[in-house]
Design an enzyme around this catalytic site. Structure first.
Site, PDB file in Angstrom:
ATOM      1  N   ASP A 116     -24.323 -49.953  20.667  1.00  0.00           N
ATOM      2  CA  ASP A 116     -23.102 -50.223  20.198  1.00  0.00           C
ATOM      3  C   ASP A 116     -22.380 -50.818  21.159  1.00  0.00           C
ATOM      4  O   ASP A 116     -22.633 -50.953  22.647  1.00  0.00           O
ATOM      5  CB  ASP A 116     -22.412 -48.904  19.833  1.00  0.00           C
ATOM      6  CG  ASP A 116     -21.011 -48.912  19.452  1.00  0.00           C
ATOM      7  OD1 ASP A 116     -20.595 -49.690  18.606  1.00  0.00           O
ATOM      8  OD2 ASP A 116     -20.236 -48.058  19.906  1.00  0.00           O
ATOM      9  N   ASP A 118     -18.309 -51.341  21.610  1.00  0.00           N
ATOM     10  CA  ASP A 118     -16.983 -50.350  22.099  1.00  0.00           C
ATOM     11  C   ASP A 118     -17.448 -48.978  22.346  1.00  0.00           C
ATOM     12  O   ASP A 118     -17.818 -48.443  21.701  1.00  0.00           O
ATOM     13  CB  ASP A 118     -16.062 -50.592  21.073  1.00  0.00           C
ATOM     14  CG  ASP A 118     -15.324 -51.951  20.822  1.00  0.00           C
ATOM     15  OD1 ASP A 118     -15.144 -52.840  22.011  1.00  0.00           O
ATOM     16  OD2 ASP A 118     -15.459 -52.401  19.723  1.00  0.00           O
ATOM     17  N   SER A 234     -17.213 -54.341  15.490  1.00  0.00           N
ATOM     18  CA  SER A 234     -16.001 -55.151  15.823  1.00  0.00           C
ATOM     19  C   SER A 234     -16.475 -56.530  15.620  1.00  0.00           C
ATOM     20  O   SER A 234     -17.227 -57.077  15.223  1.00  0.00           O
ATOM     21  CB  SER A 234     -15.986 -55.118  17.400  1.00  0.00           C
ATOM     22  OG  SER A 234     -15.371 -53.661  17.659  1.00  0.00           O
TER      23      SER A 234
END
Length: 353
Positions: A116, A118, A234
């Site tokens: 991932d 963030d 994101s």
């Protein structure tokens, strides 16, 4: 996505936010829960093989019925101690602990290591994305401010556009926002584009550093021929900026990015991880995911992948019962928590009732 509000997760926003309380943001620092490992000796004489434990450990004594299969627990799941894990204390003071596979076990590596972005590569949420959202709201004179606690609640919704839409649907849309639904989508997209540009400035200035151990683990994977990708809800430009600026262009060339609206549904839906496995040409069961949130964990497990959680500031208290292992970070020596060999060892584990 065509409908940001489709099947949104439950969103709790305290009444003070519904009244548009624009009080000055609190400089609250979220606590990160550090992962500690309980160590148990596996034999009477001094031994070098120890089993890591994420919840609790128990000894296997000569009279124990589980003598032949000592068990350890990773977040409530029993697994056989084959292959054995070795925990190396990095210093005499015991400041650092490393989990890796025992040398006696055949080397097994993941086909792909999926990160991932963030909260995993960089702890971006509180002092990165949140600040950029607030600066955007201020520049647009919307009279909206997301403080630390509120943003933590909003993070239960994957995706910035979806997050803003859910928030405005809950508390009411700003006066400057259009009334038509189609126009509101354009309005949200514009806000998100502006927010992304502000966020990228923070990244390009390297004001937000990589989390400990990220570069190390990426290098171990690339050196050993393990495919590496970043799978994030994101914006793709923001994720690419983080990978390129903070991991460097040489690594970035070898890392595949799956981000933003590349899939119609975002985490906790497994679509992003399903796409990654299909594109990389790997078996999902041979992939190891590094996540920091409950929605990310849910996405990885729904895709049939092994998942290690490295808690971040906003996710320290979330429920990671289904994780294969949980740490406070990946870590660099002498504070290293785990390595690529440990990732591979999780693929060999056998669960017992």
């Amino acid at each position: 996505p065509d409908k940001f509000e489709e099947n949104p997760p439950p969103l709790f926003i305290p009444q003070r936010y519904c009244k548009r309380d624009t009080q000055r943001e609190r400089g609250q620092t979220m606590a990160t829960v550090k992962f500690s490992l309980s160590l148990v000796s596996l034999s009477p004489p001094p031994a070098t093989s120890l089993i890591p434990n994420a919840a609790r450990a128990f000894n296997s004594t000569p009279s124990s019925p589980v003598k032949a299969a000592v068990k350890s627990r990773f977040m409530g799941k029993c697994l056989r101690a084959k292959p054995m894990m070795i925990i190396h204390r990095a210093s005499p003071s015991g400041g650092g602990i490393t989990c890796s596979a025992a040398s006696s076990s055949p080397a097994t590596l993941p086909s792909a290591l999926l990160f991932d972005c963030d909260g995993v590569l960089v702890d971006t949420e509180k002092d990165g994305h949140r600040i950029s959202f607030n600066d955007t709201f201020k520049e647009r004179e919307l009279g909206v401010t997301w403080d630390v606690d509120l943003y933590g609640e909003l993070l239960k919704i994957g995706g910035g556009k979806e997050r803003m839409t859910a928030y405005f649907n809950k508390v009411g849309w700003p006066e400057k926002a259009p009334k038509d639904e189609a126009e509101r989508k354009v309005f949200i997209a514009g806000l998100h584009k502006q927010k992304t540009e502000l966020f990228m400035v923070l990244i390009e200035k390297k004001l937000l550093p990589l989390r400990p151990g990220v570069a190390k683990l990426v290098d171990q994977a690339l050196t050993n021929g393990v495919k590496v990708a970043v799978c994030s809800t994101s914006n793709e430009k923001a994720v690419s900026a983080i990978v390129s600026c903070l991991l460097g262009p040489e690594r970035a060339e070898k890392i595949k990015i799956f981000a933003g609206d590349v899939v119609p549904k975002k985490k906790p839906d497994p679509a992003i991880y399903n796409l990654a496995a299909e594109t990389l040409g790997v078996d999902p069961s041979k992939c190891v995911v590094v996540e920091d949130s409950a929605i990310g964990l849910a996405a990885a497990k729904a895709a049939g992948m092994t998942c290690i959680v490295t808690k971040s500031g906003y996710t320290a208290d979330e429920d990671f019962e289904n994780a294969d292992a949980v740490f406070d970070c990946i870590g660099d020596p002498p504070e290293e928590r785990f390595d690529l060999a440990f990732c591979g060892s999780l693929l060999q584990k056998q669960f017992v009732s």
